[in-house]
Write a protein that holds these residues in place. Structure first.
Motif, PDB file in Angstrom:
ATOM      1  N   GLN A 232       0.848  -1.193   0.000  1.00  0.00           N
ATOM      2  CA  GLN A 232       0.000   0.000   0.000  1.00  0.00           C
ATOM      3  C   GLN A 232       0.881   1.239   0.000  1.00  0.00           C
ATOM      4  O   GLN A 232       2.008   1.208   0.503  1.00  0.00           O
ATOM      5  N   VAL A 233       0.355   2.349  -0.550  1.00  0.00           N
ATOM      6  CA  VAL A 233       1.053   3.631  -0.550  1.00  0.00           C
ATOM      7  C   VAL A 233       0.145   4.658   0.117  1.00  0.00           C
ATOM      8  O   VAL A 233      -1.023   4.801  -0.258  1.00  0.00           O
ATOM      9  N   LYS A 234       0.682   5.356   1.122  1.00  0.00           N
ATOM     10  CA  LYS A 234      -0.083   6.396   1.821  1.00  0.00           C
ATOM     11  C   LYS A 234       0.771   7.657   1.847  1.00  0.00           C
ATOM     12  O   LYS A 234       1.839   7.670   2.460  1.00  0.00           O
ATOM     13  N   PHE A 235       0.254   8.707   1.193  1.00  0.00           N
ATOM     14  CA  PHE A 235       1.069   9.890   0.923  1.00  0.00           C
ATOM     15  C   PHE A 235       0.243  11.156   1.149  1.00  0.00           C
ATOM     16  O   PHE A 235      -0.943  11.220   0.790  1.00  0.00           O
ATOM     17  N   GLY A 236       0.869  12.190   1.717  1.00  0.00           N
ATOM     18  CA  GLY A 236       0.215  13.492   1.895  1.00  0.00           C
ATOM     19  C   GLY A 236      -1.003  13.408   2.789  1.00  0.00           C
ATOM     20  O   GLY A 236      -1.015  12.716   3.808  1.00  0.00           O
ATOM     21  N   GLN A 237      -2.067  14.109   2.415  1.00  0.00           N
ATOM     22  CA  GLN A 237      -3.315  14.130   3.177  1.00  0.00           C
ATOM     23  C   GLN A 237      -4.364  13.199   2.568  1.00  0.00           C
ATOM     24  O   GLN A 237      -5.554  13.313   2.887  1.00  0.00           O
ATOM     25  N   GLY A 238      -3.946  12.313   1.673  1.00  0.00           N
ATOM     26  CA  GLY A 238      -4.839  11.286   1.153  1.00  0.00           C
ATOM     27  C   GLY A 238      -5.724  11.718   0.001  1.00  0.00           C
ATOM     28  O   GLY A 238      -6.655  10.997  -0.371  1.00  0.00           O
ATOM     29  N   LEU A 239      -5.469  12.880  -0.626  1.00  0.00           N
ATOM     30  CA  LEU A 239      -6.326  13.323  -1.736  1.00  0.00           C
ATOM     31  C   LEU A 239      -6.114  12.490  -2.988  1.00  0.00           C
ATOM     32  O   LEU A 239      -7.007  12.374  -3.825  1.00  0.00           O
ATOM     33  N   SER A 240      -4.931  11.925  -3.132  1.00  0.00           N
ATOM     34  CA  SER A 240      -4.627  11.179  -4.343  1.00  0.00           C
ATOM     35  C   SER A 240      -4.139   9.765  -4.041  1.00  0.00           C
ATOM     36  O   SER A 240      -4.565   8.803  -4.675  1.00  0.00           O
ATOM     37  N   LEU A 241      -3.249   9.634  -3.054  1.00  0.00           N
ATOM     38  CA  LEU A 241      -2.599   8.351  -2.759  1.00  0.00           C
ATOM     39  C   LEU A 241      -2.828   7.965  -1.308  1.00  0.00           C
ATOM     40  O   LEU A 241      -2.106   8.411  -0.418  1.00  0.00           O
ATOM     41  N   TRP A 242      -3.816   7.153  -1.051  1.00  0.00           N
ATOM     42  CA  TRP A 242      -4.031   6.649   0.314  1.00  0.00           C
ATOM     43  C   TRP A 242      -4.877   5.379   0.218  1.00  0.00           C
ATOM     44  O   TRP A 242      -6.088   5.403   0.431  1.00  0.00           O
ATOM     45  N   THR A 253     -10.228  14.912  18.664  1.00  0.00           N
ATOM     46  CA  THR A 253     -10.773  16.041  17.906  1.00  0.00           C
ATOM     47  C   THR A 253      -9.735  16.950  17.278  1.00  0.00           C
ATOM     48  O   THR A 253     -10.055  17.735  16.391  1.00  0.00           O
ATOM     49  N   THR A 254      -8.487  16.879  17.739  1.00  0.00           N
ATOM     50  CA  THR A 254      -7.445  17.742  17.165  1.00  0.00           C
ATOM     51  C   THR A 254      -6.296  16.903  16.611  1.00  0.00           C
ATOM     52  O   THR A 254      -5.136  17.316  16.629  1.00  0.00           O
ATOM     53  N   HIS A 255      -6.614  15.702  16.126  1.00  0.00           N
ATOM     54  CA  HIS A 255      -5.591  14.793  15.605  1.00  0.00           C
ATOM     55  C   HIS A 255      -5.983  14.322  14.200  1.00  0.00           C
ATOM     56  O   HIS A 255      -5.930  13.127  13.905  1.00  0.00           O
ATOM     57  N   ASN A 256      -6.393  15.238  13.343  1.00  0.00           N
ATOM     58  CA  ASN A 256      -6.903  14.829  12.034  1.00  0.00           C
ATOM     59  C   ASN A 256      -5.918  15.022  10.894  1.00  0.00           C
ATOM     60  O   ASN A 256      -6.252  14.707   9.750  1.00  0.00           O
ATOM     61  N   ALA A 257      -4.739  15.565  11.167  1.00  0.00           N
ATOM     62  CA  ALA A 257      -3.734  15.683  10.107  1.00  0.00           C
ATOM     63  C   ALA A 257      -3.192  14.290   9.785  1.00  0.00           C
ATOM     64  O   ALA A 257      -2.796  13.561  10.691  1.00  0.00           O
ATOM     65  N   TYR A 258      -3.220  13.928   8.514  1.00  0.00           N
ATOM     66  CA  TYR A 258      -2.657  12.646   8.126  1.00  0.00           C
ATOM     67  C   TYR A 258      -1.133  12.713   8.210  1.00  0.00           C
ATOM     68  O   TYR A 258      -0.531  13.776   8.050  1.00  0.00           O
ATOM     69  N   LYS A 259      -0.525  11.567   8.413  1.00  0.00           N
ATOM     70  CA  LYS A 259       0.926  11.461   8.459  1.00  0.00           C
ATOM     71  C   LYS A 259       1.362  10.510   7.357  1.00  0.00           C
ATOM     72  O   LYS A 259       1.004   9.335   7.383  1.00  0.00           O
ATOM     73  N   SER A 260       2.097  11.035   6.369  1.00  0.00           N
ATOM     74  CA  SER A 260       2.542  10.196   5.255  1.00  0.00           C
ATOM     75  C   SER A 260       3.258   8.959   5.782  1.00  0.00           C
ATOM     76  O   SER A 260       4.158   9.055   6.611  1.00  0.00           O
ATOM     77  N   HIS A 437     -11.757  12.770  -9.558  1.00  0.00           N
ATOM     78  CA  HIS A 437     -11.750  11.304  -9.517  1.00  0.00           C
ATOM     79  C   HIS A 437     -10.407  10.805  -8.990  1.00  0.00           C
ATOM     80  O   HIS A 437      -9.372  11.081  -9.605  1.00  0.00           O
ATOM     81  N   ALA A 438     -10.417  10.114  -7.890  1.00  0.00           N
ATOM     82  CA  ALA A 438      -9.201   9.507  -7.336  1.00  0.00           C
ATOM     83  C   ALA A 438      -9.612   8.190  -6.686  1.00  0.00           C
ATOM     84  O   ALA A 438     -10.165   8.182  -5.580  1.00  0.00           O
ATOM     85  N   LEU A 439      -9.382   7.093  -7.378  1.00  0.00           N
ATOM     86  CA  LEU A 439      -9.889   5.801  -6.931  1.00  0.00           C
ATOM     87  C   LEU A 439      -9.036   5.171  -5.839  1.00  0.00           C
ATOM     88  O   LEU A 439      -9.386   4.134  -5.294  1.00  0.00           O
ATOM     89  N   PHE A 440      -7.878   5.780  -5.523  1.00  0.00           N
ATOM     90  CA  PHE A 440      -7.059   5.294  -4.404  1.00  0.00           C
ATOM     91  C   PHE A 440      -6.907   6.394  -3.349  1.00  0.00           C
ATOM     92  O   PHE A 440      -5.880   6.491  -2.694  1.00  0.00           O
ATOM     93  N   SER A 441      -7.912   7.243  -3.196  1.00  0.00           N
ATOM     94  CA  SER A 441      -7.830   8.316  -2.197  1.00  0.00           C
ATOM     95  C   SER A 441      -8.656   7.951  -0.973  1.00  0.00           C
ATOM     96  O   SER A 441      -9.558   7.108  -1.040  1.00  0.00           O
TER      97      SER A 441
END
Length: 679
Positions: A232-242, A253-260, A437-441
């Motif tokens: 699996q690939v998880k990158f950035g905030q998940g808009l394209s690759l997650w 409630t204050t832990h919503n930033a994704y971590k690559s 369209h991002a099928l892996f986001s």
């Protein structure tokens, strides 16, 4: 709704526990419950939490040493945000090694509640030359699991030959993993046969219905990591690759930033959210990472034709192949992926760019329903995204912007602000075009897709006194285009608040209120207008460790559902008893729950303890009771046995479920067995 004698008895037990001054628990189960329950409540899909549980269980077995953990290690805790991690590293650099967890209270953002949450997953081993030179041994882990629903489902006896299940009611699962000393090489496989699927017969003559395997090589050279097989690939905030499970609104409630997380070997049983092929991670310069990956695999889909060319009308993600109808959808869609990302860490700012190209054969057309107008159609898609994150004093800024081949864009911008050592805010704005369209986001959103949504989120965590914590969030969202359940653009909001009291490390109590307002179609057969669907939930939960042997957990939850002229109420109340034997490596976990809701609309979700790497978040609805018993036995240093038996009994039903899952009768029982070998 009149409370029965059983409810009154459970309420009495809870009251006695609340006034008890004995002790309380810092159980890791509370954290796991909070994370998974919140995600399950907000998703209509059955998600795969096994990777998350895998990561948390791995930390329980091999905790992070806070005296040598780097930022990447601390990211794995899921609990700490960027501000807390930055403050922790600054503190350790200024004071040296940490000798007690109580010392963490000196760090801004570390309340007693935060320390209590991370305690099961960390240790404070002192660093010495001998420690650094200690050579770890290679590890082998083998898991063998089986489970079955005791009562016979309609699918095993239906006269419709296309719908009749072709296999036995047992589910089989096996998993093997090897990790070399120093963690340079790891490899393994996972195989699964779902209930009702054939096993070494029919369409599955090779045994299991699903296999996944991986090999991973790690190095400190330019060639940093190589993956073969599934990953699996998880990158950035998940808009394209997650690929796989992301995050979502929760009591954190204050832990919503994704971590690559970069590239990780895949060991789960979700048959869709992974890549199959090869990936290479390079580090040509210090703090510069370049990843290249390719993938080819087949997915399930409904195959259709316009008399000239075949096409896929819908992608099927269930992973079930129990009857002829489901086998007819198996592997109809070929998916080819080429992707890459480049990330640079400049100390004060980290940024990266990713590119993903996906090809499908045959093409995907979807259905003609109006809400599907902007959904992905075609045989080729491309995604380009840019992300960044930066720390300026006590402000963590993060964001990502992405565009797909259609021209649709997605934007997310967030800020986490440590306004005071005991006061933390988080703000998030997101805007996802209907034609993005991002099928892996899998990004922060109200819906399960990164598409057709705009919203603004505000979260706060406050520790006014050492033993008290206040958490809250408000999320305002709108959908510019139609949805499956809404025939026109709409908007809604969600509110959450929680008050926690932790009088000691052994006791924790919280009260939660949550409200969601979301427009959905009304019940008119003539003109489908929108009506506000409103749901309120109230929860009181207590966890306590009575003594060395006993732990308890209690919960009361009430729900209220309102739409048009419909007003429904429901409640759930349960008592958990956990006993750890002193002289034997055995623990027993028992739950008894009572529930009464007027329909599925007022359902209540509750996480259940399960066998290792297992999870269960059933929706309690209608009227009845449910109990389960978990039995865990460490037979010796190499072998552990896990058993679970659960039964739900309804008081006003003559059958349970629908379609092929229907059971004649008022009870549904399930048994699970797991053996874990470690050597």
């Amino acid at each position: 709704m009149i409370l029965s004698k059983k409810v009154i008895l459970l309420l009495s037990l809870l009251s006695l526990t609340l006034i008890s001054t004995s002790q309380n628990t810092a159980s890791q189960n509370d954290l796991i419950e909070n994370l998974i329950e919140e995600i399950a409540e907000q998703s209509e899909e059955e998600l795969d939490y096994s990777n998350l549980l895998d990561e948390l269980n791995k930390l329980l077995i091999d905790p992070i040493n806070l005296n040598n953990a780097n930022e990447s290690d601390l990211d794995k805790l899921f609990i700490l945000n960027k501000n807390q991690i930055t403050n922790f590293i600054k503190y350790r650099e200024s004071t040296g090694q940490i000798f007690s967890l109580y010392e963490l209270q000196l760090i801004p953002g570390f309340s007693s509640a935060v320390i209590r949450n991370i305690a099961p997953f960390v240790n404070l081993k002192q660093i010495s030359r001998d420690t650094l030179n200690t050579r770890k041994k290679a590890k082998h882990i083998l898991l063998l699991k089986s489970e079955k629903t005791i009562e016979k489902e309609k699918g095993y006896s239906t006269e419709n030959t296309n719908s009749r299940y072709l296999g036995s009611p047992w589910k089989y699962y096996s998993r093997y993993q090897y990790t070399s000393a120093q963690n340079k090489i790891s490899f393994g496989f996972t195989s699964e046969k779902d209930k009702g699927e054939p096993f070494f017969e029919g369409e599955n003559k090779n045994g299991f219905d699903f296999y996944t395997a991986f090999v991973q090589y790690n190095s400190k050279s330019i060639l940093k990591q190589v993956n073969l097989g599934d990953y699996q690939v998880k990158f950035g905030q998940g808009l394209s690759l997650w690929a796989g499970l992301g995050g979502g609104k929760s009591s954190l409630t204050t832990h919503n930033a994704y971590k690559s997380q970069g590239i990780k070997s895949y060991k789960s049983t979700d048959e869709n959210q992974f890549y199959r092929g090869i990936s290479v991670l390079l580090e040509p310069l210090k703090n510069v990472n370049l990843a290249l990956f390719s993938s080819y695999k087949k997915k399930d889909g409904s195959l259709d034709s316009d008399s000239i060319t075949p096409f896929i009308s819908s992608i099927v993600n269930t992973g079930f192949h129990r009857n002829s109808n489901e086998f007819n959808q198996k592997h109809n869609l070929k998916e080819m992926v080429l992707g890459s990302y480049l990330s640079v860490n400049l100390n004060k700012i980290e940024m990266g760019i990713s590119f993903l190209q996906t090809k499908y054969s045959p093409e995907i057309r979807g259905t003609d329903a109006p809400y599907n107008y902007y959904n992905y159609k075609g045989n080729k898609n491309q995604n380009l995204s840019f992300y960044y994150e930066s720390q300026y004093r006590s402000i963590h800024l993060y964001g990502e912007i992405a565009q797909s081949k259609s021209g649709g864009r997605a934007i997310l911008q967030g800020a986490n602000i440590q306004a005071h050592p005991q006061l933390n805010f988080e703000l998030i704005y997101r805007k996802y075009d209907p034609d993005y369209h991002a099928l892996f986001s899998n990004s922060f959103s109200e819906q399960s897709k990164t598409q057709n949504e705009e919203g603004f989120y505000m979260g706060v965590e406050f520790h006014p006194y050492p033993k008290w914590t206040v958490k809250a969030y408000y999320d305002q969202f709108k959908f510019p285009w139609l949805r499956y359940s809404a025939n026109s653009p709409s908007e809604g909001h969600e509110y959450f608040s929680q008050l926690e009291f932790t009088p000691s490390n052994l006791v924790s109590v919280y009260f939660r209120y949550k409200q969601e307002n979301k427009p959905v179609n009304n019940s008119s057969d003539i003109i489908k207008g929108l009506e506000i669907q409103k749901k309120n939930q109230y929860r009181l939960h207590l966890s306590a460790k009575i003594n060395e042997n006993w732990e308890i957990r209690n919960r009361i939850e009430v729900s209220h559902f309102q739409k048009e002229n419909t007003n429904e109420n429901g409640y759930l109340i349960y008592q958990d008893l956990i006993y750890h034997f002193t002289k034997q490596p055995i623990s027993i976990n028992l739950r008894y729950a009572l529930f009464d809701t007027e329909s599925y609309n007022s359902r209540i979700y509750a996480y259940e303890n399960d066998i290792l790497y297992g999870y269960s978040v059933p929706a309690y609805y209608l009227k009845g009771n449910r109990f389960y018993l978990n039995f865990n036995w460490k037979v010796n240093r190499n072998l552990k046995l896990y058993v679970k038996y659960a039964q739900t009994k309804y008081s006003n039903q003559t059958s349970i479920g629908s379609s092929n899952s229907e059971i004649n009768g008022d009870s549904k029982s399930e048994i699970k067995l797991l053996l874990k070998f470690r050597f």
